[in-house]
Design a protein around this motif. Structure first.
Motif, short mmCIF file in Angstrom:
data_model
loop_
_atom_site.label_atom_id
_atom_site.label_comp_id
_atom_site.label_asym_id
_atom_site.label_seq_id
_atom_site.Cartn_x
_atom_site.Cartn_y
_atom_site.Cartn_z
N PRO A 62 0.74 -1.32 0.23
CA PRO A 62 0.05 0.02 0.03
C PRO A 62 0.88 1.34 0.04
CG PRO A 62 0.11 -1.14 2.01
CD PRO A 62 0.47 -2.11 1.31
N TRP A 63 2.14 0.91 0.47
CA TRP A 63 3.02 2.50 0.47
C TRP A 63 3.78 2.60 -0.74
CZ3 TRP A 63 7.42 0.38 -0.90
CH2 TRP A 63 7.63 -1.13 -0.49
N ALA A 64 3.47 1.69 -2.00
CA ALA A 64 4.26 2.06 -3.27
C ALA A 64 3.27 2.64 -4.32
CB ALA A 64 4.74 0.60 -3.78
N SER A 65 4.00 3.63 -4.84
CA SER A 65 3.22 4.39 -6.14
C SER A 65 3.67 3.66 -7.29
CB SER A 65 3.87 5.85 -6.03
OG SER A 65 5.19 5.89 -6.14
N HIS A 66 4.91 2.97 -7.38
CA HIS A 66 5.14 2.44 -8.68
C HIS A 66 5.56 0.93 -8.11
CE1 HIS A 66 5.56 6.56 -9.95
NE2 HIS A 66 5.47 6.05 -11.20
N VAL A 67 5.08 -0.07 -8.94
CA VAL A 67 5.74 -1.67 -8.75
C VAL A 67 6.11 -1.86 -10.12
CG1 VAL A 67 5.23 -3.99 -8.13
CG2 VAL A 67 4.23 -2.01 -6.86
N PHE A 68 7.35 -2.44 -10.48
CA PHE A 68 7.80 -3.00 -11.84
C PHE A 68 8.33 -4.12 -11.51
CE2 PHE A 68 8.75 1.73 -11.46
CZ PHE A 68 7.85 2.10 -12.68
N GLN A 69 7.98 -5.30 -12.44
CA GLN A 69 8.12 -6.81 -12.17
C GLN A 69 8.66 -7.54 -13.43
OE1 GLN A 69 5.38 -8.84 -9.57
NE2 GLN A 69 4.24 -6.94 -9.79
N SER A 70 9.72 -8.49 -13.22
CA SER A 70 9.98 -9.38 -14.34
C SER A 70 9.77 -10.51 -13.18
CB SER A 70 11.48 -9.15 -14.74
OG SER A 70 11.79 -10.19 -15.45
N ASN A 71 8.64 -11.58 -13.97
CA ASN A 71 8.36 -12.42 -13.24
C ASN A 71 8.57 -13.90 -13.84
OD1 ASN A 71 7.29 -11.19 -10.78
ND2 ASN A 71 5.43 -10.78 -11.99
N PHE A 72 8.79 -15.09 -13.07
CA PHE A 72 9.12 -16.26 -13.90
C PHE A 72 8.00 -17.51 -13.44
CE2 PHE A 72 11.72 -20.21 -14.48
CZ PHE A 72 11.81 -20.11 -15.93
N SER A 73 8.19 -17.71 -12.24
CA SER A 73 7.53 -19.04 -11.77
C SER A 73 7.80 -18.81 -10.03
CB SER A 73 7.92 -20.30 -12.18
OG SER A 73 9.27 -20.72 -11.05
N THR A 74 6.74 -19.82 -9.70
CA THR A 74 6.76 -19.69 -7.95
C THR A 74 7.84 -20.44 -7.43
OG1 THR A 74 5.30 -21.81 -8.13
CG2 THR A 74 4.16 -19.66 -8.23
#
Length: 224
Positions: A62-74
């Motif tokens: 909730p405190w983040a204005s930007h969330v950038f991700q590079s995802n792959f698997s669990t």
């Protein structure tokens, strides 16, 4: 723990790089978010988030204005860059690796052009990975570069390893050559004598404060 001055420079930016080793569990995510807040991090580089591509929405503090991700698997990989609300960052461009290995975010921080780069390097000797990555970075070389992550290799085997083996991997050689070519500064080394105005905390994560004047003059490298 190595701790610098307790009072941050006015207008400074707090950066944290942390290999979290999985954030699938809501309980784990809550603990990570809480600790990041105690560090007063403005920008956080996370590695091994272990979030699959279709579940990217679970990473939403909730405190983040930007969330950038590079995802792959669990079960493997995944990197993210979280930027706290009210941090003076303007987003311009994102380049995301489809294998969950790296993330490049270009924008302006305190009105200074920057490229934020988060890396989770291969856990085997793979110099081609770093060469290809820095070929991508070359398109953003007109900005200040802030590079964080878990490289899965050491820059100096003598200083960075406790055992007697001092063989230098091909990945380390490639990474060192590329660091020099981009004039990056390794902030993992003792730097108080060189940059006395930087406030640094080095534990199992990396925490550094950069003032705008340093940000406009340097390119920084950090390792989890």
């Amino acid at each position: 723990m190595l701790r610098g001055p307790s009072k941050h420079s006015e207008g400074g930016v707090n950066l944290v790089s942390w290999n979290v080793r999985g954030m699938n569990s809501p309980l784990k995510r809550g603990k990570v978010y809480a600790h990041i807040r105690t560090l007063k991090a403005d920008i956080c580089f996370l590695q091994e988030t272990h979030i699959k591509k279709t579940a990217a929405k679970v990473l939403c503090p909730p405190w983040a204005s930007h969330v950038f991700q590079s995802n792959f698997s669990t079960k493997a990989r995944g990197v993210a860059i979280l930027i706290k609300k009210n941090t003076p960052f303007v987003h311009m461009q994102t380049i995301s690796d489809d294998r969950g290995r790296y993330l490049l975010v270009k924008g302006e921080l305190n009105s200074v052009p920057v490229t934020l780069i988060n890396i989770y390097g291969p856990n085997f000797d793979d110099p081609i990975f770093f060469q290809n990555l820095f070929n991508t970075i070359s398109n953003m070389s007109n900005t200040n570069i802030i590079l964080g992550g878990d490289f899965n290799c050491v820059l100096d085997p003598v200083l960075d390893r406790q055992h007697s083996q001092i063989n230098t991997s091909r990945s380390s050689i490639a990474l060192n050559n590329l660091i020099q070519s981009y004039n990056l500064v390794d902030i993992w080394r003792p730097i108080f004598h060189l940059y006395p105005n930087l406030d640094v905390i080095l534990t199992w994560s990396l925490h550094i404060v950069l003032s705008p004047c340093y940000l406009s003059k340097r390119k920084f490298l950090g390792k989890s």
